[in-house]
Scaffold this active site. Structure first.
Site: not given
Length: 384
Positions: A215, A252, A331, A354, A364
């Site tokens: 990211r 994140k 990304r 993820h 995505y």
């Protein structure tokens, strides 16, 4: 002996409702209600006025409700005041990016269009109509963020006893217009972008983002102690993606903390970048700030996201691929290229950090293809 005229009746008091009577001097109805005593021992008996008895009784009822709940709704406290208080005091500890985004949304959309309304008079219908009017010009995500700012601002006012209820919580955010979908570079476009980036200060940043899928917030927070270009033994060159530029410095999610092998082109680019940064240090001298950041300004400070976007746009323009592109789409391109090469969805989810394949599929979806294998060697084959 003449009969005496009957004495005028005293206004009748209704329990918990106060008294209402005609005020000759002011030419309107007047209401009074007893609300206990002040800390000094003085009786609290506020007065209200209105053109009709019903209007006065409604005002007395509101005063009684305020006294019961402890909420003191000021007749002069506006939505703009509420938002201003929230921006000044309600975002302590939040990342600067979050604060800036809230301020921009508030100043551009909330204050100009709802700001003059008295907060205590704002209704759910007012908020509903306002959001519906914005649905045609804003993307759904922006609309949700805008609604959230208003909701949190009124929530802040609630906690300060400025208003009884949060009408923004009674409204559902409508669907806005479709936002610009993220795109992914084709292999040919990716090679053109890399060629255009070569020789620029952003080259290693672009190579790293494209070839390991970090990211942008992770790349900007990367430190040299987390980059291992020549580890001992049989351990391959790798990077520890353990930080981000978020307020707490963490990634994140917990699953976002990951250690990734580095393809040869990334190792080469980072080595050259490290040498160039050493030259920056010598030129800066005492002005250099040793933050150990991999990607930094010419004096060692953290790169600003807007500056990265601007530099990347210049690279895209030089590449000749056309269109509008952002650094985060490197990304997306990583996911697309890995999927095209047959890397399994589960492996892609782990590589990009993820928490589940569901997130990868949702975000995505357009970039994914049927899949079979994984690994940094895929990118080596593509960009050797």
């Amino acid at each position: 002996m003449g009969s005496k005229e009957p004495a005028p009746k005293k206004p009748r008091a209704h329990a918990g409702q106060g008294t209402v009577y005609w005020d000759e001097q002011k030419g309107c109805y007047r209401g009074e209600i007893s609300l206990g005593f002040t800390p000094a021992g003085k009786r609290r008996r506020p007065k209200v006025y209105g053109r009709t008895k019903t209007e006065v009784r409604e005002k007395l009822k509101a005063l009684a409700q305020e006294a019961k709940t402890g909420v003191k709704s000021s007749a002069s406290y506006t939505v703009a005041d509420c938002v201003d208080d929230f921006l000044k005091r309600g975002l302590k500890g939040r990342a600067q990016g979050t604060v800036d985004k809230c301020r921009i949304l508030a100043n551009k959309h909330i204050v100009p269009e709802l700001g003059k309304a008295k907060l205590k008079d704002l209704t759910a219908d007012d908020v509903d109509d306002w959001l519906d009017s914005k649905a045609g010009e804003l993307a759904t995500r922006t609309l949700r963020e805008l609604h959230a700012v208003l909701r949190r601002a009124i929530q802040f006012a609630q906690r300060r006893d400025k208003v009884l209820r949060n009408v923004a919580e009674l409204v559902t955010t409508p669907e806005g217009k479709e936002g610009r979908p993220s795109k992914a570079l084709t292999l040919s476009q990716a090679r053109d972008v890399l060629a255009a980036a070569k020789g620029t200060r952003l080259f290693a940043y672009v190579v790293l983002s494209l070839m390991i899928g970090v990211r942008t917030e992770e790349a900007r927070a990367l430190r040299w102690e987390h980059v291992h270009l020549a580890p001992p033994g049989d351990i391959p060159p790798h990077v520890e993606v353990w930080r981000s530029v978020r307020e707490d410095g963490d990634t994140k999610t917990k699953k976002s903390r990951r250690t990734l092998a580095l393809p040869v082109p990334v190792v080469d680019a980072l080595r050259a970048h490290q040498a160039a940064q050493e030259d920056d240090r010598k030129v800066a001298g005492k002005a250099w700030q040793d933050n150990r950041l991999v990607f930094a300004t010419t004096v060692g400070t953290e790169l600003d996201a807007a500056n990265v976007r601007r530099a990347f746009r210049a690279i895209v323009k030089e590449s000749g691929i056309g269109g509008s592109w952002t650094p985060r789409e490197l990304r997306h391109s990583f996911v697309s290229l890995m999927s095209e090469k047959g890397v399994p969805l589960e492996a892609i989810a782990r590589l990009v950090g993820h928490s589940s394949t569901a997130t990868t599929e949702t975000v995505y979806r357009k970039e994914l293809r049927p899949v079979i294998t994984e690994g940094a060697e895929v990118m080596e084959d593509l960009f050797r």
